[in-house]
Design a protein around this motif. Structure first.
Motif, PDB file in Angstrom:
ATOM      1  N   THR A 253       6.069   2.069  -7.907  1.00 42.47           N
ATOM      2  CA  THR A 253       5.513   0.737  -7.660  1.00 42.47           C
ATOM      3  C   THR A 253       4.882   0.175  -8.931  1.00 42.47           C
ATOM      4  OG1 THR A 253       4.069  -0.528  -6.198  1.00 42.47           O
ATOM      5  CG2 THR A 253       3.312   1.680  -6.805  1.00 42.47           C
ATOM      6  N   SER A 254       4.066  -0.876  -8.772  1.00 44.93           N
ATOM      7  CA  SER A 254       3.368  -1.426  -9.936  1.00 44.93           C
ATOM      8  C   SER A 254       1.872  -1.388  -9.681  1.00 44.93           C
ATOM      9  CB  SER A 254       3.830  -2.877 -10.175  1.00 44.93           C
ATOM     10  OG  SER A 254       3.364  -3.680  -9.115  1.00 44.93           O
ATOM     11  N   ALA A 255       1.100  -1.835 -10.658  1.00 42.32           N
ATOM     12  CA  ALA A 255      -0.358  -1.714 -10.588  1.00 42.32           C
ATOM     13  C   ALA A 255      -0.959  -2.476  -9.402  1.00 42.32           C
ATOM     14  CB  ALA A 255      -0.983  -2.212 -11.891  1.00 42.32           C
ATOM     15  N   GLU A 256      -0.273  -3.568  -8.976  1.00 43.54           N
ATOM     16  CA  GLU A 256      -0.821  -4.378  -7.888  1.00 43.54           C
ATOM     17  C   GLU A 256      -0.874  -3.617  -6.562  1.00 43.54           C
ATOM     18  OE1 GLU A 256       1.533  -5.341  -9.913  1.00 43.54           O
ATOM     19  OE2 GLU A 256       1.094  -7.333 -10.726  1.00 43.54           O
ATOM     20  N   TYR A 257      -0.051  -2.588  -6.453  1.00 49.92           N
ATOM     21  CA  TYR A 257       0.071  -1.893  -5.174  1.00 49.92           C
ATOM     22  C   TYR A 257      -1.273  -1.364  -4.673  1.00 49.92           C
ATOM     23  CZ  TYR A 257       2.295   1.004  -1.602  1.00 49.92           C
ATOM     24  OH  TYR A 257       2.691   1.547  -0.409  1.00 49.92           O
ATOM     25  N   ALA A 258      -2.066  -0.811  -5.613  1.00 50.01           N
ATOM     26  CA  ALA A 258      -3.370  -0.248  -5.244  1.00 50.01           C
ATOM     27  C   ALA A 258      -4.240  -1.321  -4.608  1.00 50.01           C
ATOM     28  CB  ALA A 258      -4.047   0.334  -6.458  1.00 50.01           C
ATOM     29  N   GLU A 259      -4.188  -2.516  -5.199  1.00 55.54           N
ATOM     30  CA  GLU A 259      -5.021  -3.605  -4.700  1.00 55.54           C
ATOM     31  C   GLU A 259      -4.538  -4.069  -3.316  1.00 55.54           C
ATOM     32  OE1 GLU A 259      -4.841  -7.117  -7.136  1.00 55.54           O
ATOM     33  OE2 GLU A 259      -5.498  -8.294  -5.396  1.00 55.54           O
TER      34      GLU A 259
END
Lengths: 412, 257
Positions: free
Chosen positions: A134-140
């Motif tokens: 995934t990308s970094a936005e996934y955590a958010e």
């Protein structure tokens, strides 16, 4: 006659016929217990499904390839005539991230599930239930917090960096309990990846352990774990607000119709709206709960008939007693009260024990559902039990009260 | 001893031309064909008659369990024929003490609780109720059996509990329906001497029986046949002791036991 006396007499009568009273109460007990327990099961499954949906994050939209809900089968089957156009690609992700086109979209993250990737650290091997690219936005979007280290950045995604973030369950299985894995190198498949972060514990959503994960940049997962497939499993999107979800949803559709060059208006993807999903599941569950409750209510009703039955027997049996009481001065109201109190007492006692049984029974898992007791069901079930006692007690009590003393005294 | 009409007269019962007709299907049965009867306070009457003579019907009417088809019935100065169900229950409670042939005590209920029963319906509460019930049990010589349930008592003792229950509310009239019908000779004389004592203390007793040796104890004998009084014989004056009761014998009850 005072109610206190009526209750005393009723208690004596109930105790005097211990077994019979217990069996009568059992009917009410089962009814009340069943209502409480079954409503709790219905409620519990509703809560579980809602938790699952909410674990997707808040204000979430999920774009799937046509075929509906759930991760697609990896894309390998999609070859031949339809092939590429049906794929979800990083191009789609990039297009969705265009703020000008999609003002109501806050964040976009691709998800690519790698199948059975085994991690090895020293002697330990473990395959996390989910290996997500995934990308970094996934955590958010999915509301994952980092307990130690940090989530990988979008630079890592750009650079195909060999980094990984692990969930607590994965960490425990590879490193043991209470070990901080940040900085260690774990071999996933046949590439060495550096652990950059450990996720905070999220628990279960009722269906899966949300901590049984490993996450890596979508690029490296595409490179190393997903075979020949070029499609993402889905794209997770967060809308700017709950109200904007419908707008965001239509923006997603417009954008993807554009990138997929579809002109006939029939999309080859589906957009799942978390809000709609919640509503649908809630209404389904309401029906489910009402059905369960209704079945239980029938048993409560049957229990009421049991009370009536036994009260009729009691009245017949005690005809002489009624005659004597009337001869020495009991009025119609006295007799009516006496037998009504007895019927209500039977159902109240049965109801109280039933509440206890229902609450106790709701502590156990039923076919994988953890029951959640709905307070209203307790009051409702108990209240109905009392009303049932009153309703089914009136006929026998009235029959007793209407007995003519001369005939009652002569009754053998 | 209070109550309306109590001060007014010495007549506890005044029945005037009581007629009772039942209809069984389309057939009318004339149970009472005009019975007149007056009972003075302090009297002890035995009503005799074969079955079908109307004595049970008369008993039911005297006990306010039934009302006559025509005629009047004044009980202790109250015209009973005008009362509704609730008022009749009240009259039964305060004016009449019933003694039945088969005792009719409540099973699994102690002697004390049985005697308290009419007091409960009279609205007497707690300690006072217990005191009066104990007093009544004492009067029948059973103060040592108060916690016994009927199945633990002999027939004679059960009937004495029933008598205690009958006198607990201090009624104007004791109405006994074949009170010795289910008793052996020892218990019979036991209960009869208890009645003798109660009567000599001033209580009015109406007793239905068909045993001549029982009627010998009464001051007055009324014989019924076919719903009419055919004989009304006085055996002893109203004032004074009943015929076979040895006045002055202090504890006839205990002696008989």
């Amino acid at each position: 006659m005072r109610t206190k006396e009526s209750i005393k007499i009723a208690v004596r009568a109930i105790l005097g016929n211990g077994l019979r009273s217990a069996l009568t109460m059992l009917g009410i007990l089962i009814g009340v217990g069943a209502v409480i327990m079954l409503v709790a099961v219905g409620n519990g499954s509703s809560v579980a499904v809602q938790k699952q949906i909410q674990s997707l994050g808040t204000n979430t939209l999920i774009v799937n390839r046509q075929g509906g809900f759930g991760p697609a089968a990896g894309g390998r089957s999609r070859t031949g005539t339809i092939s590429r156009t049906t794929d979800l690609t990083m191009k789609d992700v990039a297009a969705l991230r265009d703020k000008g086109m999609n003002p109501d979209i806050k964040a976009v993250a691709p998800t690519l599930m790698a199948q059975s990737v085994t991690g090895t650290y020293r002697d330990a091997t473990y395959s996390p239930a989910q290996f997500i690219g995934t990308s970094a936005e996934y955590a958010e979007i999915r509301n994952y917090k980092v307990a130690s280290g940090s989530f990988f950045s979008n630079d890592d995604v750009e650079n195909h960096a060999r980094v990984v973030v692990l969930g607590q369950t994965t960490v425990t299985n590879l490193f043991g309990t209470g070990v901080d894995p940040v900085g260690a190198t774990v071999k996933f498949g046949n590439i060495n990846m550096q652990v950059v972060g450990m996720l905070a514990r999220k628990g279960s959503n009722g269906a899966q352990d949300l901590d049984d994960v490993a996450m890596a940049p979508v690029t490296i997962v595409q490179d190393s774990f997903s075979g020949i497939s070029t499609s993402l499993n889905n794209i997770t999107i967060e809308a700017t607000s709950r109200k904007a979800m419908d707008l965001a949803s239509s923006e997603v559709t417009t954008t993807l119709l554009g990138t997929h060059r579809i002109t006939n208006g029939t999309p080859d993807f589906s957009v799942l709206n978390q809000g709609t999903l919640l509503e649908t599941s809630q209404s389904t569950n309401r029906v489910f709960t009402v059905l369960l409750g209704a079945v239980a209510a029938i048993s409560l009703f049957v229990g009421g008939i049991g009370v009536m039955n036994i009260m009729l027997v009691t009245v017949t049996e005690r005809t002489r007693e009624i005659g004597v009481r009337k001869a020495i001065g009991a009025t119609k109201v006295d007799i009516l009260t006496q037998f009504l109190v007895e019927a209500v007492l039977l159902s109240v006692l049965g109801g109280l024990v039933g509440v206890g049984a229902g609450l106790a029974g709701s502590r156990f898992k039923v076919v994988g559902v953890t029951p959640v007791v709905a307070p209203y069901s307790v009051f409702l079930a108990f209240g109905v039990a009392v009303v049932v006692g009153l309703f089914f007690g009136i006929y026998p009590a009235n029959r007793a009260a209407s007995l003519r003393p001369i005939e009652a005294l002569r009754y053998e | 001893m209070t109550g309306p009409g109590r001060a007014g007269g010495e007549w506890v019962i005044v029945v005037h031309e009581a007629v009772k007709t039942y209809s069984v299907g389309s057939v009318a049965v004339h149970a009472l064909r005009g019975v007149s009867l007056a009972v003075e306070r302090g009297d002890w009457i035995a009503i005799m008659g074969a079955s079908g003579s109307g004595k049970t019907t008369l008993m039911n009417i005297l006990g306010c369990l039934d009302i006559p088809t025509s005629g009047h019935y004044m009980l202790d100065g109250i015209d009973v024929s005008t009362l509704d169900d609730r008022e009749l229950a009240e009259v039964r409670n305060s004016k009449i003490g019933f003694v039945f042939q088969s005792f009719n005590l409540l099973a699994r209920t102690t002697a004390l609780q049985n005697v308290e029963l009419p007091l409960i319906y009279a609205g007497v509460k707690g300690r006072e109720r217990r005191r009066r019930a104990m007093l009544a049990l004492d009067a029948v010589g059973l103060s040592d059996r108060v916690e016994h349930v009927p199945s633990e008592l002999s027939g004679g003792q059960q009937q004495r509990v029933a008598v205690a229950r009958a006198i607990a509310t201090d009624p104007a009239l004791i109405l006994a329906d074949e009170p010795t019908g289910n008793l052996d000779t020892v218990s019979t004389s036991d209960v009869l001497s208890l009645f003798g004592r109660l009567n000599s203390e001033g209580r009015t007793i109406v007793m239905i029986t068909h045993e001549p040796e029982v009627t010998d104890h009464a001051k007055r004998v009324v014989r019924l046949r076919d719903g009419m009084v055919i004989e009304d014989r006085r055996q002893a004056p109203v004032s004074g002791p009943p015929p076979l009761y040895a006045a002055g014998a202090p504890s006839s009850v205990a002696a008989a036991r």
